[in-house]
Design a protein around this motif. Structure first.
Motif, PDB file in Angstrom:
ATOM      1  N   GLY A  14       0.818  -1.208   0.000  1.00 25.94           N
ATOM      2  CA  GLY A  14       0.000   0.000   0.000  1.00 25.94           C
ATOM      3  C   GLY A  14       0.847   1.252   0.000  1.00 25.94           C
ATOM      4  N   ARG A  15       1.849   1.269   0.836  1.00 26.59           N
ATOM      5  CA  ARG A  15       2.742   2.427   0.901  1.00 26.59           C
ATOM      6  C   ARG A  15       3.492   2.606  -0.422  1.00 26.59           C
ATOM      7  NH1 ARG A  15       4.946   5.273   5.136  1.00 26.59           N
ATOM      8  NH2 ARG A  15       6.861   6.391   4.694  1.00 26.59           N
ATOM      9  N   ASN A  16       3.992   1.514  -0.981  1.00 30.96           N
ATOM     10  CA  ASN A  16       4.709   1.601  -2.246  1.00 30.96           C
ATOM     11  C   ASN A  16       3.811   2.098  -3.371  1.00 30.96           C
ATOM     12  OD1 ASN A  16       6.890   0.603  -0.862  1.00 30.96           O
ATOM     13  ND2 ASN A  16       6.842  -1.428  -1.793  1.00 30.96           N
ATOM     14  N   THR A  17       2.566   1.644  -3.374  1.00 30.66           N
ATOM     15  CA  THR A  17       1.610   2.101  -4.384  1.00 30.66           C
ATOM     16  C   THR A  17       1.348   3.595  -4.233  1.00 30.66           C
ATOM     17  OG1 THR A  17       0.540  -0.072  -4.388  1.00 30.66           O
ATOM     18  CG2 THR A  17      -0.702   1.762  -5.319  1.00 30.66           C
ATOM     19  N   ALA A  18       1.104   4.028  -2.991  1.00 32.23           N
ATOM     20  CA  ALA A  18       0.838   5.443  -2.738  1.00 32.23           C
ATOM     21  C   ALA A  18       2.043   6.302  -3.114  1.00 32.23           C
ATOM     22  CB  ALA A  18       0.463   5.639  -1.270  1.00 32.23           C
ATOM     23  N   ASN A  19       3.241   5.853  -2.783  1.00 32.69           N
ATOM     24  CA  ASN A  19       4.446   6.598  -3.133  1.00 32.69           C
ATOM     25  C   ASN A  19       4.608   6.718  -4.644  1.00 32.69           C
ATOM     26  OD1 ASN A  19       5.329   7.171  -0.546  1.00 32.69           O
ATOM     27  ND2 ASN A  19       6.654   5.376  -0.402  1.00 32.69           N
ATOM     28  N   ALA A  20       4.364   5.617  -5.346  1.00 34.97           N
ATOM     29  CA  ALA A  20       4.502   5.639  -6.807  1.00 34.97           C
ATOM     30  C   ALA A  20       3.524   6.627  -7.434  1.00 34.97           C
ATOM     31  CB  ALA A  20       4.284   4.240  -7.363  1.00 34.97           C
ATOM     32  N   LEU A  21       2.287   6.624  -6.968  1.00 38.43           N
ATOM     33  CA  LEU A  21       1.283   7.525  -7.519  1.00 38.43           C
ATOM     34  C   LEU A  21       1.591   8.978  -7.192  1.00 38.43           C
ATOM     35  CD1 LEU A  21      -1.847   5.366  -6.682  1.00 38.43           C
ATOM     36  CD2 LEU A  21      -1.067   5.974  -8.985  1.00 38.43           C
ATOM     37  N   ALA A  22       2.005   9.237  -5.944  1.00 42.37           N
ATOM     38  CA  ALA A  22       2.362  10.601  -5.567  1.00 42.37           C
ATOM     39  C   ALA A  22       3.576  11.078  -6.361  1.00 42.37           C
ATOM     40  CB  ALA A  22       2.644  10.673  -4.070  1.00 42.37           C
ATOM     41  N   GLY A  23       4.514  10.168  -6.602  1.00 35.90           N
ATOM     42  CA  GLY A  23       5.699  10.522  -7.378  1.00 35.90           C
ATOM     43  C   GLY A  23       5.377  10.888  -8.812  1.00 35.90           C
ATOM     44  N   GLU A  24       4.253  10.390  -9.314  1.00 37.36           N
ATOM     45  CA  GLU A  24       3.810  10.728 -10.663  1.00 37.36           C
ATOM     46  C   GLU A  24       2.962  11.997 -10.687  1.00 37.36           C
ATOM     47  OE1 GLU A  24       1.759   7.260 -11.981  1.00 37.36           O
ATOM     48  OE2 GLU A  24       3.577   6.041 -12.120  1.00 37.36           O
ATOM     49  N   GLY A  25       2.782  12.607  -9.515  1.00 43.05           N
ATOM     50  CA  GLY A  25       2.046  13.864  -9.451  1.00 43.05           C
ATOM     51  C   GLY A  25       0.582  13.746  -9.133  1.00 43.05           C
ATOM     52  N   HIS A  26       0.111  12.547  -8.810  1.00 43.53           N
ATOM     53  CA  HIS A  26      -1.299  12.369  -8.483  1.00 43.53           C
ATOM     54  C   HIS A  26      -1.583  12.800  -7.047  1.00 43.53           C
ATOM     55  CE1 HIS A  26      -1.931  10.315 -12.268  1.00 43.53           C
ATOM     56  NE2 HIS A  26      -0.910   9.517 -11.997  1.00 43.53           N
ATOM     57  N   ASP A  27      -2.822  13.174  -6.807  1.00 41.71           N
ATOM     58  CA  ASP A  27      -3.263  13.525  -5.463  1.00 41.71           C
ATOM     59  C   ASP A  27      -3.665  12.243  -4.746  1.00 41.71           C
ATOM     60  OD1 ASP A  27      -2.920  16.294  -5.744  1.00 41.71           O
ATOM     61  OD2 ASP A  27      -4.881  16.509  -6.686  1.00 41.71           O
ATOM     62  N   VAL A  28      -2.912  11.863  -3.739  1.00 45.31           N
ATOM     63  CA  VAL A  28      -3.106  10.577  -3.079  1.00 45.31           C
ATOM     64  C   VAL A  28      -3.599  10.793  -1.651  1.00 45.31           C
ATOM     65  CG1 VAL A  28      -2.028   8.407  -2.400  1.00 45.31           C
ATOM     66  CG2 VAL A  28      -1.281   9.566  -4.494  1.00 45.31           C
ATOM     67  N   VAL A  29      -4.701  10.151  -1.336  1.00 48.29           N
ATOM     68  CA  VAL A  29      -5.204  10.098   0.031  1.00 48.29           C
ATOM     69  C   VAL A  29      -4.901   8.701   0.543  1.00 48.29           C
ATOM     70  CG1 VAL A  29      -7.232  10.257   1.529  1.00 48.29           C
ATOM     71  CG2 VAL A  29      -7.015  11.765  -0.460  1.00 48.29           C
ATOM     72  N   VAL A  30      -4.250   8.620   1.688  1.00 46.66           N
ATOM     73  CA  VAL A  30      -3.890   7.316   2.227  1.00 46.66           C
ATOM     74  C   VAL A  30      -4.749   7.001   3.441  1.00 46.66           C
ATOM     75  CG1 VAL A  30      -1.520   7.443   1.382  1.00 46.66           C
ATOM     76  CG2 VAL A  30      -2.033   8.207   3.710  1.00 46.66           C
ATOM     77  N   HIS A  31      -5.073   5.739   3.570  1.00 47.07           N
ATOM     78  CA  HIS A  31      -5.743   5.253   4.773  1.00 47.07           C
ATOM     79  C   HIS A  31      -4.742   4.450   5.579  1.00 47.07           C
ATOM     80  CE1 HIS A  31      -7.160   1.502   6.680  1.00 47.07           C
ATOM     81  NE2 HIS A  31      -7.888   2.362   7.380  1.00 47.07           N
ATOM     82  N   VAL A  32      -4.733   4.690   6.895  1.00 42.03           N
ATOM     83  CA  VAL A  32      -3.918   3.898   7.830  1.00 42.03           C
ATOM     84  C   VAL A  32      -4.783   3.568   9.038  1.00 42.03           C
ATOM     85  CG1 VAL A  32      -1.724   4.906   7.108  1.00 42.03           C
ATOM     86  CG2 VAL A  32      -3.001   5.969   8.978  1.00 42.03           C
ATOM     87  N   ARG A  33      -4.404   2.523   9.756  1.00 38.48           N
ATOM     88  CA  ARG A  33      -5.203   2.132  10.919  1.00 38.48           C
ATOM     89  C   ARG A  33      -5.190   3.225  11.988  1.00 38.48           C
ATOM     90  NH1 ARG A  33      -3.194  -2.951  12.174  1.00 38.48           N
ATOM     91  NH2 ARG A  33      -1.934  -2.203  13.896  1.00 38.48           N
ATOM     92  N   ASN A  34      -4.033   3.812  12.214  1.00 41.51           N
ATOM     93  CA  ASN A  34      -3.945   4.965  13.110  1.00 41.51           C
ATOM     94  C   ASN A  34      -2.737   5.795  12.694  1.00 41.51           C
ATOM     95  OD1 ASN A  34      -1.535   4.078  14.795  1.00 41.51           O
ATOM     96  ND2 ASN A  34      -2.972   2.394  15.206  1.00 41.51           N
ATOM     97  N   SER A  35      -2.756   7.073  13.046  1.00 38.12           N
ATOM     98  CA  SER A  35      -1.733   7.993  12.559  1.00 38.12           C
ATOM     99  C   SER A  35      -0.344   7.645  13.063  1.00 38.12           C
ATOM    100  CB  SER A  35      -2.102   9.426  12.955  1.00 38.12           C
ATOM    101  OG  SER A  35      -2.262   9.532  14.355  1.00 38.12           O
ATOM    102  N   ALA A  36      -0.242   6.918  14.174  1.00 36.09           N
ATOM    103  CA  ALA A  36       1.068   6.535  14.706  1.00 36.09           C
ATOM    104  C   ALA A  36       1.821   5.617  13.749  1.00 36.09           C
ATOM    105  CB  ALA A  36       0.899   5.855  16.061  1.00 36.09           C
ATOM    106  N   ARG A  37       1.115   5.016  12.796  1.00 34.33           N
ATOM    107  CA  ARG A  37       1.764   4.101  11.856  1.00 34.33           C
ATOM    108  C   ARG A  37       2.533   4.858  10.777  1.00 34.33           C
ATOM    109  NH1 ARG A  37       0.387  -1.103  12.327  1.00 34.33           N
ATOM    110  NH2 ARG A  37       0.827  -1.564  10.154  1.00 34.33           N
ATOM    111  N   LEU A  38       2.309   6.177  10.665  1.00 39.79           N
ATOM    112  CA  LEU A  38       3.076   6.987   9.728  1.00 39.79           C
ATOM    113  C   LEU A  38       4.290   7.539  10.469  1.00 39.79           C
ATOM    114  CD1 LEU A  38       0.208   8.890   7.899  1.00 39.79           C
ATOM    115  CD2 LEU A  38       1.547   6.966   7.039  1.00 39.79           C
ATOM    116  N   THR A  39       5.403   6.863  10.307  1.00 42.10           N
ATOM    117  CA  THR A  39       6.592   7.182  11.109  1.00 42.10           C
ATOM    118  C   THR A  39       7.625   8.008  10.354  1.00 42.10           C
ATOM    119  OG1 THR A  39       7.556   5.049  10.473  1.00 42.10           O
ATOM    120  CG2 THR A  39       6.312   5.126  12.530  1.00 42.10           C
ATOM    121  N   ASP A  40       7.487   8.116   9.035  1.00 39.87           N
ATOM    122  CA  ASP A  40       8.437   8.891   8.250  1.00 39.87           C
ATOM    123  C   ASP A  40       8.180  10.388   8.442  1.00 39.87           C
ATOM    124  OD1 ASP A  40      10.608   8.424   6.742  1.00 39.87           O
ATOM    125  OD2 ASP A  40       9.555   7.450   5.103  1.00 39.87           O
TER     126      ASP A  40
END
Length: 237
Positions: A14-40
């Protein structure tokens, strides 16, 4: 550029897919179980938005749909979130994609993550009860959902994707398939202007394959949709 939602995007495919799409300039909304899982450190700046919620909990699935509605109609929704060999397999892998699909505005494109293991899944829909379905069952059912939707909504295409057995946390470090190839098909299906077939494909590395016969059977498709409606109380228009 496309507005795309990717569920289960905190890590792995999921993260790799979202990164690839964002890298191509698309507007990406990501879903995660909780915000603490976004550590970068750069995570939140990379996305159009972040939606949180536990897809193992029906009330939170509804709230994820509500949060998604705040972004308007998506061009594509990639139902990537999944778990394996847990009591909540059926809820996360099958029920959540169904509920989100039914509760959200119809996107232009729907992509559902399947698995080659769907070919050994059961058509016994009594197993929808929590804790009784195998991982293989849930992947057969979500594949069937994807193919059932392919002919039901005008203006919306629907596909199922086998990403391969890739070295993610779920797949394990020894998984033999290519991790990069694992996300490329769903990113391509979400945004490429010329996908053939335009709907109803079961894909592996940008090539169509033949899925379990039950997933293409209109009678079983109807039975699954009826069972999911009864199970969730949510109707698919």
């Amino acid at each position: 550029m496309a507005l795309v939602l990717v569920t289960g995007a905190s890590s792995g495919l999921g993260r790799n897919t979202a990164n690839a799409l964002a890298g191509e300039g698309h507007d990406v909304v990501v879903h995660v179980r909780n915000s603490a899982r976004l550590t970068d450190v750069g995570d939140t700046g990379r996305w159009k938005g972040v939606i949180t919620g536990d897809l193992a909990e029906p009330d939170e699935i509804r709230d994820v749909a509500r949060q998604a509605s705040e972004f308007g109609r998506f061009d594509a929704v990639i139902h990537n979130a999944g778990v394996m060999y847990r009591p909540e397999d059926v809820t996360v892998n099958t029920v959540a994609p169904y509920m989100l699909t039914a509760l959200m505005d119809k996107p232009a494109r729907l992509i559902y993550l399947s698995s080659s293991m769907h070919r050994t899944g059961s058509t016994d829909l009594r197993r929808l009860a929590p804790g009784t379905a195998s991982y293989d069952d849930t992947k057969l059912w979500v594949t069937t959902l994807a193919l059932a939707l392919a002919s039901r909504w005008e203006g919306t295409s629907s596909h199922a994707v086998d990403p391969g057995w890739v070295p993610t946390r779920m797949g394990g470090r020894g998984a033999p398939d290519d991790l990069t190839a694992g996300h490329q098909t769903q990113a391509w299906l979400a945004t490429h202007p010329d996908v053939t077939p335009s709907t109803g494909g079961y894909w592996y590395h940008q090539q169509t394959q033949t899925p379990h016969p039950a997933s293409q059977d209109e009678e079983f498709q109807a039975q699954l949709l009826q069972a999911l409606e009864s199970h969730t109380g949510v109707r698919l228009d």
